[in-house]
Motif scaffolding. Structure first.
Motif, PDB file in Angstrom:
ATOM      1  N   HIS A  27       9.404   5.727   7.471  1.00 34.68           N
ATOM      2  CA  HIS A  27       8.830   5.584   8.806  1.00 34.68           C
ATOM      3  C   HIS A  27       8.902   4.117   9.226  1.00 34.68           C
ATOM      4  CE1 HIS A  27       5.818   5.397  12.011  1.00 34.68           C
ATOM      5  NE2 HIS A  27       6.024   6.712  12.151  1.00 34.68           N
ATOM      6  N   PRO A  28       9.255   3.824  10.484  1.00 33.52           N
ATOM      7  CA  PRO A  28       9.416   2.426  10.914  1.00 33.52           C
ATOM      8  C   PRO A  28       8.217   1.532  10.612  1.00 33.52           C
ATOM      9  CG  PRO A  28      10.277   3.908  12.589  1.00 33.52           C
ATOM     10  CD  PRO A  28       9.632   4.774  11.544  1.00 33.52           C
ATOM     11  N   ASP A  29       6.983   2.041  10.798  1.00 33.42           N
ATOM     12  CA  ASP A  29       5.805   1.215  10.515  1.00 33.42           C
ATOM     13  C   ASP A  29       5.709   0.898   9.025  1.00 33.42           C
ATOM     14  OD1 ASP A  29       5.178   1.267  13.159  1.00 33.42           O
ATOM     15  OD2 ASP A  29       3.684   2.884  12.992  1.00 33.42           O
ATOM     16  N   THR A  30       5.993   1.895   8.199  1.00 34.30           N
ATOM     17  CA  THR A  30       5.954   1.690   6.745  1.00 34.30           C
ATOM     18  C   THR A  30       7.069   0.744   6.318  1.00 34.30           C
ATOM     19  OG1 THR A  30       5.077   3.923   6.456  1.00 34.30           O
ATOM     20  CG2 THR A  30       6.000   2.843   4.507  1.00 34.30           C
ATOM     21  N   LEU A  31       8.244   0.923   6.902  1.00 35.41           N
ATOM     22  CA  LEU A  31       9.367   0.054   6.567  1.00 35.41           C
ATOM     23  C   LEU A  31       9.049  -1.394   6.903  1.00 35.41           C
ATOM     24  CD1 LEU A  31      12.307  -0.208   5.607  1.00 35.41           C
ATOM     25  CD2 LEU A  31      13.031   0.249   7.962  1.00 35.41           C
ATOM     26  N   ALA A  32       8.422  -1.632   8.050  1.00 38.75           N
ATOM     27  CA  ALA A  32       8.066  -2.999   8.437  1.00 38.75           C
ATOM     28  C   ALA A  32       7.070  -3.595   7.443  1.00 38.75           C
ATOM     29  CB  ALA A  32       7.481  -2.999   9.847  1.00 38.75           C
ATOM     30  N   ARG A  33       6.116  -2.780   6.971  1.00 37.92           N
ATOM     31  CA  ARG A  33       5.107  -3.264   6.010  1.00 37.92           C
ATOM     32  C   ARG A  33       5.759  -3.613   4.676  1.00 37.92           C
ATOM     33  NH1 ARG A  33       2.031   0.801   6.670  1.00 37.92           N
ATOM     34  NH2 ARG A  33       1.949   1.751   4.595  1.00 37.92           N
ATOM     35  N   VAL A  34       6.663  -2.750   4.222  1.00 34.06           N
ATOM     36  CA  VAL A  34       7.355  -3.005   2.957  1.00 34.06           C
ATOM     37  C   VAL A  34       8.259  -4.229   3.073  1.00 34.06           C
ATOM     38  CG1 VAL A  34       9.035  -2.083   1.308  1.00 34.06           C
ATOM     39  CG2 VAL A  34       7.251  -0.586   2.240  1.00 34.06           C
ATOM     40  N   THR A  35       8.975  -4.341   4.186  1.00 31.12           N
ATOM     41  CA  THR A  35       9.869  -5.488   4.382  1.00 31.12           C
ATOM     42  C   THR A  35       9.092  -6.796   4.394  1.00 31.12           C
ATOM     43  OG1 THR A  35      11.409  -4.114   5.661  1.00 31.12           O
ATOM     44  CG2 THR A  35      11.594  -6.497   5.923  1.00 31.12           C
ATOM     45  N   ALA A  36       7.908  -6.781   5.021  1.00 32.61           N
ATOM     46  CA  ALA A  36       7.074  -7.987   5.050  1.00 32.61           C
ATOM     47  C   ALA A  36       6.634  -8.375   3.645  1.00 32.61           C
ATOM     48  CB  ALA A  36       5.866  -7.753   5.947  1.00 32.61           C
ATOM     49  N   GLY A  73       0.804  -1.216   0.000  1.00 31.69           N
ATOM     50  CA  GLY A  73       0.000   0.000   0.000  1.00 31.69           C
ATOM     51  C   GLY A  73       0.831   1.258   0.000  1.00 31.69           C
ATOM     52  N   VAL A  74       1.962   1.238  -0.717  1.00 34.45           N
ATOM     53  CA  VAL A  74       2.840   2.403  -0.777  1.00 34.45           C
ATOM     54  C   VAL A  74       3.228   2.639  -2.236  1.00 34.45           C
ATOM     55  CG1 VAL A  74       3.764   1.988   1.534  1.00 34.45           C
ATOM     56  CG2 VAL A  74       4.928   0.993  -0.448  1.00 34.45           C
ATOM     57  N   SER A  75       3.991   3.687  -2.458  1.00 34.70           N
ATOM     58  CA  SER A  75       4.463   3.986  -3.809  1.00 34.70           C
ATOM     59  C   SER A  75       5.722   3.173  -4.125  1.00 34.70           C
ATOM     60  CB  SER A  75       4.784   5.477  -3.941  1.00 34.70           C
ATOM     61  OG  SER A  75       5.915   5.800  -3.132  1.00 34.70           O
ATOM     62  N   ARG A  76       6.057   3.107  -5.425  1.00 32.44           N
ATOM     63  CA  ARG A  76       7.287   2.430  -5.828  1.00 32.44           C
ATOM     64  C   ARG A  76       8.505   3.130  -5.233  1.00 32.44           C
ATOM     65  NH1 ARG A  76       6.885   1.553 -12.255  1.00 32.44           N
ATOM     66  NH2 ARG A  76       9.035   0.913 -11.846  1.00 32.44           N
ATOM     67  N   GLN A  77       8.453   4.463  -5.132  1.00 35.26           N
ATOM     68  CA  GLN A  77       9.574   5.205  -4.564  1.00 35.26           C
ATOM     69  C   GLN A  77       9.803   4.828  -3.101  1.00 35.26           C
ATOM     70  OE1 GLN A  77      11.809   7.298  -6.138  1.00 35.26           O
ATOM     71  NE2 GLN A  77      12.865   7.000  -4.186  1.00 35.26           N
ATOM     72  N   THR A  78       8.702   4.588  -2.375  1.00 36.28           N
ATOM     73  CA  THR A  78       8.842   4.195  -0.970  1.00 36.28           C
ATOM     74  C   THR A  78       9.525   2.837  -0.858  1.00 36.28           C
ATOM     75  OG1 THR A  78       6.890   5.465  -0.333  1.00 36.28           O
ATOM     76  CG2 THR A  78       7.601   3.717   1.169  1.00 36.28           C
ATOM     77  N   VAL A  79       9.176   1.909  -1.759  1.00 37.15           N
ATOM     78  CA  VAL A  79       9.842   0.602  -1.769  1.00 37.15           C
ATOM     79  C   VAL A  79      11.333   0.790  -2.065  1.00 37.15           C
ATOM     80  CG1 VAL A  79       9.971  -1.668  -2.857  1.00 37.15           C
ATOM     81  CG2 VAL A  79       7.748  -0.599  -2.447  1.00 37.15           C
ATOM     82  N   SER A  80      11.630   1.648  -3.031  1.00 31.55           N
ATOM     83  CA  SER A  80      13.021   1.918  -3.374  1.00 31.55           C
ATOM     84  C   SER A  80      13.767   2.503  -2.177  1.00 31.55           C
ATOM     85  CB  SER A  80      13.096   2.879  -4.565  1.00 31.55           C
ATOM     86  OG  SER A  80      14.447   3.172  -4.884  1.00 31.55           O
ATOM     87  N   ASN A  81      13.118   3.430  -1.463  1.00 35.49           N
ATOM     88  CA  ASN A  81      13.754   4.013  -0.283  1.00 35.49           C
ATOM     89  C   ASN A  81      13.976   2.953   0.792  1.00 35.49           C
ATOM     90  OD1 ASN A  81      13.816   6.545  -1.421  1.00 35.49           O
ATOM     91  ND2 ASN A  81      11.923   7.254  -0.422  1.00 35.49           N
ATOM     92  N   ALA A  82      13.019   2.054   0.947  1.00 31.42           N
ATOM     93  CA  ALA A  82      13.151   0.993   1.950  1.00 31.42           C
ATOM     94  C   ALA A  82      14.347   0.102   1.653  1.00 31.42           C
ATOM     95  CB  ALA A  82      11.869   0.160   2.003  1.00 31.42           C
ATOM     96  N   LEU A  83      14.629  -0.092   0.373  1.00 30.92           N
ATOM     97  CA  LEU A  83      15.755  -0.943  -0.018  1.00 30.92           C
ATOM     98  C   LEU A  83      17.089  -0.216   0.060  1.00 30.92           C
ATOM     99  CD1 LEU A  83      14.106  -2.629  -3.120  1.00 30.92           C
ATOM    100  CD2 LEU A  83      14.820  -3.812  -1.039  1.00 30.92           C
ATOM    101  N   ASN A  84      17.095   1.060  -0.325  1.00 27.86           N
ATOM    102  CA  ASN A  84      18.360   1.774  -0.491  1.00 27.86           C
ATOM    103  C   ASN A  84      18.643   2.833   0.568  1.00 27.86           C
ATOM    104  OD1 ASN A  84      18.951   0.450  -3.067  1.00 27.86           O
ATOM    105  ND2 ASN A  84      17.240   1.660  -3.862  1.00 27.86           N
ATOM    106  N   ALA A  85      17.602   3.328   1.201  1.00 27.04           N
ATOM    107  CA  ALA A  85      17.778   4.360   2.237  1.00 27.04           C
ATOM    108  C   ALA A  85      16.717   4.171   3.317  1.00 27.04           C
ATOM    109  CB  ALA A  85      17.684   5.758   1.619  1.00 27.04           C
ATOM    110  N   PRO A  86      16.772   3.057   4.046  1.00 28.39           N
ATOM    111  CA  PRO A  86      15.700   2.744   5.002  1.00 28.39           C
ATOM    112  C   PRO A  86      15.531   3.796   6.086  1.00 28.39           C
ATOM    113  CG  PRO A  86      17.597   1.269   5.260  1.00 28.39           C
ATOM    114  CD  PRO A  86      17.798   2.009   3.989  1.00 28.39           C
ATOM    115  N   HIS A  87      16.568   4.594   6.363  1.00 30.10           N
ATOM    116  CA  HIS A  87      16.450   5.624   7.392  1.00 30.10           C
ATOM    117  C   HIS A  87      15.454   6.714   7.006  1.00 30.10           C
ATOM    118  CE1 HIS A  87      19.533   6.964   4.526  1.00 30.10           C
ATOM    119  NE2 HIS A  87      19.195   8.203   4.858  1.00 30.10           N
TER     120      HIS A  87
END
Length: 371
Positions: A39-48, A22-36
């Motif tokens: 947001h921790p809740d969003t990062l956990a959702r993307v990682t799952a 439920g996020v944008s492609r850019q958010t997924v990219s950020n989760a992979l390349n710049a997780p900092h």
């Protein structure tokens, strides 16, 4: 479709992960390349979602976008597949692990002999954009590979010291300090007459020939009590790290008041070990040279560890399986590899790399051979 076959499963894309999370492609990219940045809740959702789909980023696309290949080129030293160098094989394992921990692969490259071909091999890697930088090993003070890498501007890090005037992007050990520790160890064991067994490993005719490793496939004892580069008439010059080991041992032994017994040429170790005036301890500049001492001692009816103390250098598996097991200097291969990768990737990231290289400590592993 043939009976019993299934259509190929479509590879998961970043869009699939984004929809599932439920996020944008850019958010997924950020989760992979710049997780900092996420947001921790969003990062956990993307990682799952990444874990559920088993998604793996397209590294070729990433390379096109960032310019990084996530590949380190290693100019592998020449070796004999039927008699491989155990030290450098261990270093390669450590290098692959260190690179992998940083998300990089290692590409092995071996240039044909000759300075021009070495330069061409580096130029080909740079032109093809196959690697982010180079790791060099067995580096001599005047090394054509280092000079050319510096000239063309490719990031590099070397296992071995580079010459003044060249980038000091090196990691090494203090060979002289390591053998000085051996001299102290032997003195503490009560030895007063000691000798140093060197290896006839020729300094190459020039960097064009490529450096030879200190633990070469078949080293044999070298002439002369104080043999350094060119110090023994008719003897081949020692490689710089071997000369440093010899000098460090002799300097510390004499400081401790020990008598340093001249070690004769290869084939004469048995003569050295005869008579009342024989040394009671011999330090070898690598484990294979120590094996020669074992053989000579047995031939003269001496028991290593009781009648004659013997030490080696490199702590290769060979020494651990000798009888008695060999006291030897262990190199911090994992630490060296990790430091080289870190030094190289700092350059790739455009960070300023200054200083005079990095020197890591060795460890003297004491076993029964030294009494």
């Amino acid at each position: 479709m043939t009976e019993g076959t299934r259509p190929a499963r479509r590879a998961t894309t970043i869009a699939d992960v984004a929809r599932a999370a439920g996020v944008s492609r850019q958010t997924v990219s950020n989760a992979l390349n710049a997780p900092h940045r996420v947001h921790p809740d969003t990062l956990a959702r993307v990682t799952a979602a990444i874990d559920r789909f088993g998604y793996r980023p397209d590294q070729s696309a990433r390379s096109l976008r960032t310019g990084e290949r996530r590949t380190i080129g290693y100019l592998a030293p020449v070796d004999d597949p039927f008699d491989p160098n155990p030290l450098m094989a261990g270093f390669l394992e450590a290098l692959v692990d260190a690179a992998g921990a940083e998300g990089h692969r290692v590409l092995l490259v071996r240039a044909a002999p000759g300075e021009a071909r070495t330069r061409a091999a580096i130029d080909d890697l740079v032109a093809a954009r196959q690697v982010d930088g180079l790791v060099l090993a067995d580096v001599l003070p005047e090394d054509a590979r280092v000079a050319h890498a510096a000239r063309v501007g490719v990031p590099f890090a070397s296992f071995g010291r580079t010459a003044p005037g060249l980038p000091q992007h090196w990691v090494d050990i203090d060979n002289a300090a390591a053998t000085a520790e051996i001299a102290r160890h032997l003195a503490e064991r009560g030895h007063r007459r000691v000798g140093f067994v060197g290896s006839v490993v020729r300094t190459p005719g020039g960097p064009a020939d490529g450096p030879a490793d200190a633990a070469g496939s078949s080293p044999r004892p070298q002439a002369g009590p104080d043999a350094g580069p060119g110090s023994v008439a008719g003897a081949p010059a020692e490689l710089p790290w071997l000369a440093a080991r010899r000098a460090g041992f002799h300097r510390e032994a004499r400081r401790l008041g020990l008598e340093v017994v001249p070690v004769p040429e290869a084939g004469s170790l048995r003569t050295l070990l005869r008579g009342r005036d024989r040394p009671t301890a011999l330090a070898a500049d690598n484990d294979l040279a120590a094996l020669d001492v074992y053989e000579a001692a047995r031939a003269e009816g001496l028991l290593v560890g009781r009648d004659l103390a013997v030490t080696g250098f490199h702590d290769t598996p060979l020494g651990r399986h000798l009888y008695p097991p060999l006291t030897s200097v262990r190199l911090p291969l994992r630490g060296i590899a990790a430091a080289l990768v870190g030094l190289l990737l700092a350059q790739v990231r455009g960070e300023q790399v200054t200083g005079a290289g990095l020197e890591l400590p060795t460890e003297l592993v004491v076993r029964a051979s030294s009494g």
